[in-house]
Design a protein around this motif. Structure first.
Motif, mmCIF file in Angstrom:
data_model
loop_
_atom_site.group_PDB
_atom_site.id
_atom_site.type_symbol
_atom_site.label_atom_id
_atom_site.label_comp_id
_atom_site.label_asym_id
_atom_site.label_seq_id
_atom_site.Cartn_x
_atom_site.Cartn_y
_atom_site.Cartn_z
ATOM 1 N N GLN A 151 39.927 37.954 41.798
ATOM 2 C CA GLN A 151 40.584 36.872 41.626
ATOM 3 C C GLN A 151 41.247 35.864 42.689
ATOM 4 N N PHE A 152 42.090 37.156 43.978
ATOM 5 C CA PHE A 152 42.956 35.630 44.628
ATOM 6 C C PHE A 152 41.906 35.874 45.763
ATOM 7 N N VAL A 153 40.566 36.646 46.177
ATOM 8 C CA VAL A 153 39.614 36.976 47.217
ATOM 9 C C VAL A 153 38.108 35.282 46.605
ATOM 10 N N GLU A 154 38.793 34.978 45.573
ATOM 11 C CA GLU A 154 38.072 33.661 44.356
ATOM 12 C C GLU A 154 39.234 32.399 45.014
ATOM 13 N N LYS A 155 40.363 32.518 44.908
ATOM 14 C CA LYS A 155 40.920 31.368 45.059
ATOM 15 C C LYS A 155 41.064 30.941 46.591
ATOM 16 N N LEU A 156 40.790 31.977 47.279
ATOM 17 C CA LEU A 156 41.002 32.069 48.754
ATOM 18 C C LEU A 156 39.980 30.987 49.154
#
Length: 333
Positions: A151-156
């Motif tokens: 989810q963190f990488v998706e937001k980036l």
């Protein structure tokens, strides 16, 4: 007698003949952008007042950039290396989290670098970053602490639109630090983001300090923890090695925090401090810094309740009443 006066953002030097020479002085403001991420919305605001930058403009400035990941408390040489690698790949940004202490219940502590001084430090890095000053991005930790690594990488990728990330080999991310550098690389490839994983900058004083650090995260790399340790020991030479510059202590003087003059000794209450001082003691080869170019040599005495400046070339520094003023003290070696 000479007297140095800081008034209305000008430095005045009073000489025996009553001549008053104005010298411009600049008080730098922070240019950090604060990003608030949630599962359904993200905001970006600048800490510069009334900068007139819209949300879309702020987000677009990050899009296509290369984001270095870390905590960036001390802005030490390891952090600088992350910025250098980001600058080699594109437009460099530093992404860190705010409010971690409050969310995780950590005891509050003074920062290594005063908030108002961070822009100066980052500007000095431009010499290593292709004459480009890295921009700080701050994410509210409370908004992302429960995100999985994916989810963190998706937001980036989808919300920030970054083109690449830079992280140290020991970097961990996601809820309960579940993700490591290998997973970061894998997820970035999946989302079409370039990932640059670099080796940490190692501390040269391994034999001296390894016994002081039992934390499994401490593997001999330069870290903010080591900077704090060096300050606690009053070892300013070691502090300078870790930071890649002299440590600068910043004081903010309000109307009720006046300078006390006693011949060439000037005292300020510790309540003025905006960042972490070294341990109690006497420090020679220091300087009072006004703006970018005005430097007054001094000796500094740190005790429990006050900071004392013993001036070398002038008799006193007078700070008149008015708006909040910054006084910078740089510790030589």
């Amino acid at each position: 007698m000479k007297q140095t006066m800081l008034m209305n953002q000008k430095l005045f030097v009073h000489l025996n003949g009553g001549i008053r020479l104005p010298i411009p002085i600049t008080v730098q403001g922070a240019s950090t952008r604060v990003l608030s991420l949630s599962s359904s919305d993200m905001k970006a605001t600048s800490q510069q007042e009334d900068d007139g930058t819209s949300r879309s403009e702020q987000l677009s400035s990050v899009a296509g950039g290369i984001v270095a990941l870390g905590k960036f408390d001390a802005l030490h040489i390891g952090h600088r290396e992350l910025a250098i690698q980001a600058a080699k790949a594109g437009t460099p940004f530093l992404l860190s989290f705010t409010g971690m202490a409050e969310v995780l219940g950590w005891e509050p502590r003074a920062p290594v670098v005063a908030k108002c001084d961070r822009e100066r430090v980052l500007s000095s890095w431009s010499a290593w970053c292709g004459e480009v000053t890295p921009t700080e991005l701050e994410v509210e930790f409370s908004k992302v602490r429960n995100l999985t690594p994916r989810q963190f990488v998706e937001k980036l990728s989808k919300e920030l639109g970054v083109r690449g990330v830079v992280a140290g080999k020991n970097y961990r991310f996601g809820y309960r630090a579940a993700g490591d550098a290998s997973e970061l690389s894998r997820l970035c490839e999946e989302y079409g983001i370039e990932a640059y994983i670099i080796n940490p900058v190692m501390d040269q004083k391994q034999s001296i300090l390894n016994r002081e650090f039992t934390d499994t995260k401490e593997r001999g790399q330069v870290s903010s923890t080591r900077v704090r340790y060096a300050l606690s020991q009053g070892d300013m030479s070691y502090v300078s090695e870790l930071l890649g510059r002299h440590h600068r202590l910043t004081l903010m003087l309000n109307d009720d925090q006046s300078c006390i003059n006693n011949k060439n000794r000037n005292s300020f209450p510790s309540s003025c401090l905006l960042n972490l001082p070294p341990k109690e003691g006497v420090y020679a080869n220091c300087s009072v810094v006004f703006g970018k170019e005005n430097v007054v040599p001094c000796r500094v005495v740190v005790d429990t309740n006050s900071i004392h400046l013993e001036l070398v070339e002038i008799d006193c520094i007078y700070i008149p009443s008015g708006d909040s003023r910054y006084l910078n003290i740089e510790f030589g070696v």
